[in-house]
Scaffold this motif. Structure first.
Motif, PDB file in Angstrom:
ATOM      1  N   GLU A 193       0.822  -1.211   0.000  1.00 18.46           N
ATOM      2  CA  GLU A 193       0.000   0.000   0.000  1.00 18.46           C
ATOM      3  C   GLU A 193       0.856   1.261   0.000  1.00 18.46           C
ATOM      4  OE1 GLU A 193      -3.621   2.284   2.378  1.00 18.46           O
ATOM      5  OE2 GLU A 193      -3.206   0.173   2.794  1.00 18.46           O
ATOM      6  N   GLN A 196       2.240   1.633  -3.611  1.00 25.99           N
ATOM      7  CA  GLN A 196       1.196   1.955  -4.588  1.00 25.99           C
ATOM      8  C   GLN A 196       0.665   3.377  -4.436  1.00 25.99           C
ATOM      9  OE1 GLN A 196      -1.833  -1.093  -4.257  1.00 25.99           O
ATOM     10  NE2 GLN A 196      -0.796  -2.440  -5.720  1.00 25.99           N
ATOM     11  N   LYS A 197       0.506   3.811  -3.174  1.00 21.44           N
ATOM     12  CA  LYS A 197      -0.087   5.126  -2.929  1.00 21.44           C
ATOM     13  C   LYS A 197       0.936   6.218  -2.631  1.00 21.44           C
ATOM     14  CE  LYS A 197      -4.447   3.229  -1.172  1.00 21.44           C
ATOM     15  NZ  LYS A 197      -5.383   3.171  -0.020  1.00 21.44           N
ATOM     16  N   ILE A 199       2.645   6.722   0.171  1.00 23.38           N
ATOM     17  CA  ILE A 199       2.350   7.295   1.482  1.00 23.38           C
ATOM     18  C   ILE A 199       3.262   6.712   2.548  1.00 23.38           C
ATOM     19  CG2 ILE A 199      -0.076   7.771   0.933  1.00 23.38           C
ATOM     20  CD1 ILE A 199      -0.829   5.193   2.398  1.00 23.38           C
TER      21      ILE A 199
END
Length: 297
Positions: A193, A196-197, A199
């Motif tokens: 995650e 992908q983002k 963050i």
């Protein structure tokens, strides 16, 4: 406050959340694992019998031991895991691996960190779970032990300190195998995650921590359930032939269970475990991540 203390504190929060959510399911699992073949027709039969014969509070029988002990256990798990992750992060930075900050650990690094966390945890979880299982499986009408401290006192006085560590070799095998898979699954989902983002870890939606924890829990039980069943049998067995000992060793336990009850015995009680797992493990990681964000902010 040092990073180690923060990790241990956050781990304790995760452990308390795990016990409060998972204990009712756990007692059903242990009763099914340790009962004779044919005692219960299924999970609902077992749970219904406990409710009818012992009352609703029976689902939290022996909770004081895991509430204190599992809090410590999960604290140790996360403390060792995060310490190992910092070591691997420093190694990655020195080699120019693992992203800009070296924190994107490889699968092998995560497995090693998880195994180390599991072995460290096993030192405490062995006796804690032994006492909990003794309390969960004793007769409600004629109990041998009055509570966790009385159980510890009786076992130590009759069988020495080693009596508390009954089934310890199986516990170490379970913890090392299980937590290698557990933390690998969780951390890889978190990494995915973040990449992908684009963050930071503390920007991940808390509900995703719950979902990733649930997935990690299934990864853990997929590899350890038969081992866990043997551990439960060993920890409810008599201490000596005079006190009803049936199994001379873990290997002897596997052989006898296989011969007398068949392969199905190794998955008995799996139903409540699979239902409990996403809630308990989701709560564990949510508790840890939220406490970590607060402590590191």
């Amino acid at each position: 406050m040092s990073n180690a203390i923060k990790d241990l504190t956050a781990g304790t929060a995760g452990g308390i959340a795990q016990v409060l959510v998972g204990q009712p399911f756990d007692i059903v699992k242990v009763r099914m694992q340790t009962s004779a073949k044919g005692t219960y027709s299924g999970m609902l039969h077992c749970a219904g019998g406990i409710l009818k014969n012992e009352g609703p509070l029976a689902f939290y029988k022996g909770t004081l031991t895991p509430l204190l002990g599992i809090g410590v256990c999960v604290s140790i798990q996360f403390g060792v895991l995060e310490y190992a992750k910092r070591i691997f992060t420093a190694q990655n930075l020195a080699r120019g691996e693992g992203g800009e900050e070296g924190k994107m650990l490889s699968g092998g690094q995560l497995v090693i960190a998880g195994v180390a966390a599991g072995l460290a945890n096993g030192v405490v979880s062995g006796p804690v779970e032994h006492i909990r299982i003794r309390l969960q499986t004793q007769s409600n009408t004629n109990p041998i032990y009055k509570g966790p401290f009385n159980a510890i006192k009786q076992i130590v006085s009759q069988h020495g300190i080693s009596g508390l560590f009954k089934g310890q070799s199986v516990t170490f095998l379970r913890e090392a195998t299980g937590y290698g898979a557990y933390f690998l699954a969780y951390e890889k989902l978190v990494q995915r995650e973040m990449i992908q983002k684009g963050i930071r870890r503390d920007q991940i939606n808390p509900m995703n921590s719950v979902l990733y924890g649930a997935a990690a829990g299934y990864a853990l039980w997929a590899v350890i359930y038969p081992i866990d069943m043997i551990k439960s049998r060993m920890q409810t067995d008599g201490f000596t032939p005079a006190t009803g000992q049936k199994y001379a060793s873990a290997r002897d336990c596997v052989r006898k269970v296989w011969r007398t009850e068949g392969i199905g015995a190794f998955t008995r009680g799996l139903g409540p475990t699979l239902i409990r797992s996403p809630f308990a493990n989701g709560a564990t990681f949510l508790g840890f991540e939220m406490a970590s964000r607060l402590l590191y902010s």
